[in-house]
Motif scaffolding. Structure first.
Motif, PDB file in Angstrom:
ATOM      1  N   TRP A   1       0.817  -1.208   0.000  1.00 44.66           N
ATOM      2  CA  TRP A   1       0.000   0.000   0.000  1.00 44.66           C
ATOM      3  C   TRP A   1       0.854   1.264   0.000  1.00 44.66           C
ATOM      4  O   TRP A   1       0.382   2.329  -0.380  1.00 44.66           O
TER       5      TRP A   1
ATOM      6  N   ILE B   1     -15.139   2.452  -5.292  1.00 37.81           N
ATOM      7  CA  ILE B   1     -14.490   2.879  -4.046  1.00 37.81           C
ATOM      8  C   ILE B   1     -13.250   2.031  -3.772  1.00 37.81           C
ATOM      9  O   ILE B   1     -12.176   2.549  -3.433  1.00 37.81           O
TER      10      ILE B   1
ATOM     11  N   TRP C   1     -10.520   2.801  -6.479  1.00 33.35           N
ATOM     12  CA  TRP C   1      -9.876   4.094  -6.255  1.00 33.35           C
ATOM     13  C   TRP C   1      -9.008   4.065  -4.997  1.00 33.35           C
ATOM     14  O   TRP C   1      -7.956   4.692  -4.949  1.00 33.35           O
ATOM     15  N   ARG C   2      -9.474   3.332  -3.991  1.00 29.68           N
ATOM     16  CA  ARG C   2      -8.665   3.217  -2.773  1.00 29.68           C
ATOM     17  C   ARG C   2      -7.332   2.544  -3.085  1.00 29.68           C
ATOM     18  O   ARG C   2      -6.285   2.921  -2.544  1.00 29.68           O
ATOM     19  N   GLN C   3      -7.362   1.568  -3.961  1.00 32.27           N
ATOM     20  CA  GLN C   3      -6.129   0.877  -4.334  1.00 32.27           C
ATOM     21  C   GLN C   3      -5.219   1.768  -5.175  1.00 32.27           C
ATOM     22  O   GLN C   3      -3.999   1.709  -5.061  1.00 32.27           O
TER      23      GLN C   3
END
Length: 355
Positions: free
Chosen positions: A19, A73, A76-78
């Motif tokens: 991440w 969601i 886009w978070r990734q």
């Protein structure tokens, strides 16, 4: 240890799920997104068929939208933390050495070409295969002796009525489509400018942030303008006041739907299809021609709407200053899609609005 061999490769085929550097773009979100879109479109088609509204399909429509929203969601978070440090490359022929995401975009665009090619070919098949309503009207009113091939008042004639008969009848009717053409062409320029400034290596970070989000935001605004004018053209219409100082006359531009140009119009009457001698009106079944117009332009509009969703995320990311020369390629990938949408409209406009 990050596990990276260099800036472009990782020891594992799919790369590390780190991440800190962003997801390795092997997300399942696009798959779920496709499923959500399929559920939504299927339910929408069931809920609204030939002008008949069935509210029982609303829960399924909402389910499809929920799946789409959830997928976006997660996706886009990734992507939000992706800094460009690891961009997976294709290992198979013939795409070896090319970024996997770029290959995916091109494969997607090839499938989109087939979609729009089928729509255009269907349009041409029926446009050339069904007699034009204007030609039918010119044959004159039916008479069993003198004109046995003419049309009869009150009897619907199946014929092809191009939308251009209404849209190209005056500049004001054509204005929304013409403005939309200019808006999309301009938006292709703004998306290129966003990529240009995002890739500049020696640009101050704050200057880059402002330039990129302003150009992406401009693209977003132009896309919103496109869909707004599309709704005006289809459903709303508009009023032009008289301004004598500049020689502008009053106009009340009626929408296509209010003109009766709908997909279930089996008794369509155009104001010019009136026999001068008798006052008889020719009635036409234009379901085929109207359906082709709305399906083709609506499919393109859906692609613009999808672009707006993507641009909303990208503009937010740019506003936070997260686009750098290392990960600016994401804007390039979206730009490929957006240029395709622009190109399709450049073909749709003359085919459906002028011809």
């Amino acid at each position: 240890m990050s596990g990276y061999d260099d800036d472009h490769h990782a020891p594992q085929p799919w790369g590390p799920h780190d991440w800190h550097h962003g997801a390795p773009h092997n997300s399942y979100s696009p798959l779920f997104l496709s499923m959500g879109v399929a559920i939504f479109l299927f339910a929408l088609a069931q809920a609204w068929s030939y002008g008949t509204y069935t509210p029982g399909h609303i829960p399924t429509i909402l389910l499809g939208l929920a799946v789409v929203g959830f997928s976006l969601i997660i996706w886009w978070r990734q992507d939000f933390s992706f800094d460009g440090h690891y961009e997976p490359l294709s290992t198979g022929v013939p795409f070896r050495g090319i970024q996997i995401r770029k290959v995916a975009v091109w494969v997607f665009l090839m499938s989109e070409m087939m979609v729009f090619t089928s729509l255009f070919s269907t349009y041409m098949r029926y446009r050339l295969g069904i007699e034009n309503c204007g030609t039918v009207f010119e044959r004159g009113l039916f008479d069993p002796v003198t004109n046995p091939t003419g049309w009869q008042e009150g009897v619907a004639v199946t014929c092809f009525e191009p939308a251009s008969h209404l849209i190209a009848s005056s500049w004001w009717h054509l204005a929304p489509g013409a403005i939309n053409t200019f808006a999309l062409i301009l938006s292709s320029f703004t998306i290129v400018q966003a990529l240009r400034y995002a890739k500049m290596p020696d640009l101050d970070e704050e200057v880059r942030r402002k330039k990129v989000y302003r150009y992406l935001g401009s693209t977003w605004i132009l896309a919103i303008l496109f869909l707004t004018l599309k709704m005006v053209e289809w459903f709303i219409g508009f009023y032009v006041p008289e301004i004598s100082a500049i020689g502008l006359h009053e106009h009340d531009i009626v929408s296509l739907v209010n003109e009766g140009y709908t997909i279930n119009a089996d008794h369509y009457q155009h104001h010019s299809y009136v026999d001068e001698a008798t006052g008889a009106h020719m009635v036409a079944n234009i379901q085929v021609s109207a359906s082709l117009f709305y399906v083709t332009t609506g499919t393109h509009g859906a692609h613009v709407a999808g672009g707006i969703i993507g641009l909303s995320y990208m503009t937010l990311k740019a506003w936070k200053g997260l686009y750098t020369p290392a990960n600016a390629v994401s804007i390039e990938y979206f730009g490929l899609y957006w240029h395709f949408v622009d190109l399709v409209w450049v073909l749709v406009f003359p085919f459906f609005y002028l011809y």
